[in-house]
Scaffold this motif. Structure first.
Motif, PDB file in Angstrom:
ATOM      1  N   PRO A 167      52.882  16.440 -42.645  1.00 20.02           N
ATOM      2  CA  PRO A 167      53.365  16.141 -41.287  1.00 20.02           C
ATOM      3  C   PRO A 167      54.863  16.386 -41.108  1.00 20.02           C
ATOM      4  N   GLN A 168      55.668  16.045 -42.100  1.00 21.89           N
ATOM      5  CA  GLN A 168      57.111  16.239 -41.978  1.00 21.89           C
ATOM      6  C   GLN A 168      57.452  17.725 -41.862  1.00 21.89           C
ATOM      7  N   THR A 169      56.765  18.550 -42.641  1.00 23.17           N
ATOM      8  CA  THR A 169      56.995  19.994 -42.568  1.00 23.17           C
ATOM      9  C   THR A 169      56.545  20.544 -41.226  1.00 23.17           C
ATOM     10  N   ARG A 170      55.385  20.096 -40.770  1.00 25.63           N
ATOM     11  CA  ARG A 170      54.880  20.563 -39.476  1.00 25.63           C
ATOM     12  C   ARG A 170      55.840  20.184 -38.344  1.00 25.63           C
ATOM     13  N   GLN A 171      56.358  18.980 -38.377  1.00 22.49           N
ATOM     14  CA  GLN A 171      57.316  18.560 -37.358  1.00 22.49           C
ATOM     15  C   GLN A 171      58.579  19.415 -37.402  1.00 22.49           C
ATOM     16  N   GLY A 172      59.027  19.738 -38.621  1.00 20.01           N
ATOM     17  CA  GLY A 172      60.184  20.604 -38.761  1.00 20.01           C
ATOM     18  C   GLY A 172      59.936  21.987 -38.176  1.00 20.01           C
ATOM     19  N   PHE A 173      58.735  22.531 -38.438  1.00 23.30           N
ATOM     20  CA  PHE A 173      58.381  23.839 -37.877  1.00 23.30           C
ATOM     21  C   PHE A 173      58.369  23.782 -36.351  1.00 23.30           C
ATOM     22  N   GLU A 174      57.810  22.718 -35.813  1.00 17.45           N
ATOM     23  CA  GLU A 174      57.743  22.583 -34.360  1.00 17.45           C
ATOM     24  C   GLU A 174      59.134  22.513 -33.744  1.00 17.45           C
ATOM     25  N   GLN A 175      60.055  21.821 -34.398  1.00 15.07           N
ATOM     26  CA  GLN A 175      61.424  21.728 -33.893  1.00 15.07           C
ATOM     27  C   GLN A 175      62.131  23.081 -33.969  1.00 15.07           C
ATOM     28  N   LEU A 176      61.954  23.797 -35.090  1.00 11.21           N
ATOM     29  CA  LEU A 176      62.562  25.112 -35.219  1.00 11.21           C
ATOM     30  C   LEU A 176      61.979  26.087 -34.203  1.00 11.21           C
ATOM     31  N   ARG A 177      60.691  25.977 -33.960  1.00 13.92           N
ATOM     32  CA  ARG A 177      60.037  26.840 -32.966  1.00 13.92           C
ATOM     33  C   ARG A 177      60.595  26.560 -31.574  1.00 13.92           C
ATOM     34  N   ALA A 178      60.737  25.299 -31.238  1.00 15.62           N
ATOM     35  CA  ALA A 178      61.219  24.924 -29.911  1.00 15.62           C
ATOM     36  C   ALA A 178      62.662  25.372 -29.678  1.00 15.62           C
ATOM     37  N   SER A 179      63.446  25.428 -30.752  1.00 16.95           N
ATOM     38  CA  SER A 179      64.859  25.788 -30.606  1.00 16.95           C
ATOM     39  C   SER A 179      65.087  27.297 -30.601  1.00 16.95           C
ATOM     40  N   SER A 180      64.049  28.090 -30.900  1.00 15.29           N
ATOM     41  CA  SER A 180      64.202  29.539 -30.917  1.00 15.29           C
ATOM     42  C   SER A 180      64.077  30.099 -29.506  1.00 15.29           C
ATOM     43  N   LYS A 181      64.583  31.311 -29.327  1.00 14.90           N
ATOM     44  CA  LYS A 181      64.522  31.965 -28.027  1.00 14.90           C
ATOM     45  C   LYS A 181      63.332  32.910 -27.897  1.00 14.90           C
ATOM     46  N   ASP A 182      62.644  33.155 -29.007  1.00 16.76           N
ATOM     47  CA  ASP A 182      61.545  34.118 -28.979  1.00 16.76           C
ATOM     48  C   ASP A 182      60.299  33.608 -29.686  1.00 16.76           C
ATOM     49  N   PRO A 214      63.206  35.713 -39.020  1.00 18.32           N
ATOM     50  CA  PRO A 214      62.370  34.728 -38.318  1.00 18.32           C
ATOM     51  C   PRO A 214      60.901  35.146 -38.273  1.00 18.32           C
ATOM     52  N   GLU A 215      60.022  34.180 -38.469  1.00 12.83           N
ATOM     53  CA  GLU A 215      58.581  34.413 -38.507  1.00 12.83           C
ATOM     54  C   GLU A 215      57.957  34.091 -37.141  1.00 12.83           C
ATOM     55  N   PRO A 216      57.105  34.983 -36.614  1.00 11.71           N
ATOM     56  CA  PRO A 216      56.380  34.643 -35.385  1.00 11.71           C
ATOM     57  C   PRO A 216      55.633  33.322 -35.551  1.00 11.71           C
ATOM     58  N   ALA A 217      55.834  32.408 -34.606  1.00 13.49           N
ATOM     59  CA  ALA A 217      55.299  31.050 -34.774  1.00 13.49           C
ATOM     60  C   ALA A 217      53.830  30.939 -34.391  1.00 13.49           C
ATOM     61  N   LYS A 218      53.412  31.675 -33.386  1.00 14.05           N
ATOM     62  CA  LYS A 218      52.082  31.482 -32.834  1.00 14.05           C
ATOM     63  C   LYS A 218      50.969  31.555 -33.878  1.00 14.05           C
ATOM     64  N   PRO A 219      50.955  32.561 -34.760  1.00  9.95           N
ATOM     65  CA  PRO A 219      49.855  32.644 -35.731  1.00  9.95           C
ATOM     66  C   PRO A 219      49.775  31.453 -36.682  1.00  9.95           C
ATOM     67  N   LEU A 220      50.884  30.754 -36.895  1.00  9.89           N
ATOM     68  CA  LEU A 220      50.869  29.610 -37.802  1.00  9.89           C
ATOM     69  C   LEU A 220      50.186  28.390 -37.191  1.00  9.89           C
ATOM     70  N   PHE A 221      50.061  28.392 -35.875  1.00 11.21           N
ATOM     71  CA  PHE A 221      49.481  27.235 -35.183  1.00 11.21           C
ATOM     72  C   PHE A 221      48.106  27.535 -34.586  1.00 11.21           C
ATOM     73  N   GLU A 222      47.631  28.773 -34.713  1.00 12.23           N
ATOM     74  CA  GLU A 222      46.330  29.129 -34.162  1.00 12.23           C
ATOM     75  C   GLU A 222      45.206  28.622 -35.057  1.00 12.23           C
ATOM     76  N   LYS A 223      44.211  28.023 -34.444  1.00 11.23           N
ATOM     77  CA  LYS A 223      43.028  27.579 -35.181  1.00 11.23           C
ATOM     78  C   LYS A 223      42.038  28.739 -35.266  1.00 11.23           C
TER      79      LYS A 223
END
Length: 296
Positions: A167-182, A214-223
């Motif tokens: 959970p801590q890593t996932r939250q960190g990823f979500e914060q980094l994703r939200a702060s990115s411009k792309d 930077p890694e595209p975020a969407k594929p990391l969160f797709e089910k």
């Protein structure tokens, strides 16, 4: 709609940026270009194995990497007589478009395999690449001799990569994703150093990190729908490196046995290394482990 490069990456590269300075010299500089030294394999492994069964490898990289990740490993495999392909996939390498989906990434590899009419392949996925080869195997099962997961995600049906990190890593990823411009995620160096290259010295860690983008975020969160994968009879192997610290071992996380046992019957090959360092500093060792995992 979304262009991507389907090139076959061969060594050497002018822009190869991940070169550790090793005492024995894995690379040499000549006329301003880096070249793989053929004698490096002997320096790394003073007792080369007997003649190997000839295999065809298709190597699929993970997140925060591109097809250059495999340069040294591919060179070592080719030196032993194997045929090796390292396809690039959508949203990575020279593809400027980071607005990609997991399906687009998968299609990149499927198109590569079918365009070259490859058969009887050993399909290898590292890290996030494990989820890619799961989906690729669903589409071209008749072309695959064996699947190899190297410290790679093996998702359950309906899961995403983000479901399998703490959970801590996932939250960190979500914060980094939200702060990115792309809609990307860039790993901070302290995190990368402790989790991805924990066995490297600081100089090597910095050299490897210099190539991280930077890694595209969407594929990391797709089910992912993986029902078809779990009925495939394709032989499978799992390569596990003991010092890989990307996922914590135990408490419902980790590579082996948490991920590996999802494969049902599988061949287990183990090594002493971390998530990324050995692909640069000991590529012949990694190549040998992949061979052991892929041979008959």
């Amino acid at each position: 709609m979304y262009p991507y490069c389907l090139g076959i990456h061969q060594f050497p590269y002018v822009d190869y940026r991940f070169l550790p300075h090793m005492p024995c010299g894995y690379y040499s500089l000549k006329e301003g270009r880096w070249f793989w030294r053929q004698d490096a394999l002997g320096a790394e492994n003073s007792n080369p194995p007997h003649a190997q069964q000839r295999l065809t490898f298709v190597l699929v990289h993970g997140s925060w990497a591109d097809a250059h990740f495999w340069d040294g490993i591919a060179a070592a495999l080719r030196r032993n007589g194997h045929t090796v392909y390292t396809p690039e996939y959508a949203g990575h390498g020279e593809d400027p478009n980071r607005n990609v989906t997991h399906a687009m990434i998968t299609q990149s590899v499927v198109d590569f395999i079918t365009r070259l009419n490859l058969h009887d392949i050993i399909l290898v996925g590292h890290s996030f690449g494990g989820t890619v080869i799961q989906k690729v195997a669903e589409q071209v099962p008749d072309r695959i001799k064996r699947l190899i997961f190297w410290d790679a995600f093996v998702l359950k049906d309906g899961e995403s990569v983000s479901d399998e990190v703490p959970p801590q890593t996932r939250q960190g990823f979500e914060q980094l994703r939200a702060s990115s411009k792309d809609d990307t995620i860039m790993l901070p160096f302290p995190l990368f150093r402790d989790l991805f290259v924990n066995t490297a010295n600081l100089d090597v860690a910095r050299q490897i990190y210099a190539g991280v983008v930077p890694e595209p975020a969407k594929p990391l969160f797709e089910k992912l729908d993986l029902k078809a994968f779990y009925v495939l009879p394709t032989p499978k192997s799992y390569v596990y490196f003991y010092q890989d610290n990307v996922l914590p071992q135990g408490e419902g996380f980790g590579w082996n046995p948490h991920m590996s046992t999802r494969l049902g019957q599988f061949r287990l090959i183990v090594g002493d290394g971390d998530h990324m360092t050995d692909s640069r500093t000991r590529p012949a060792m990694v190549a040998q482990k992949l061979y052991e995992a892929g041979r008959d």
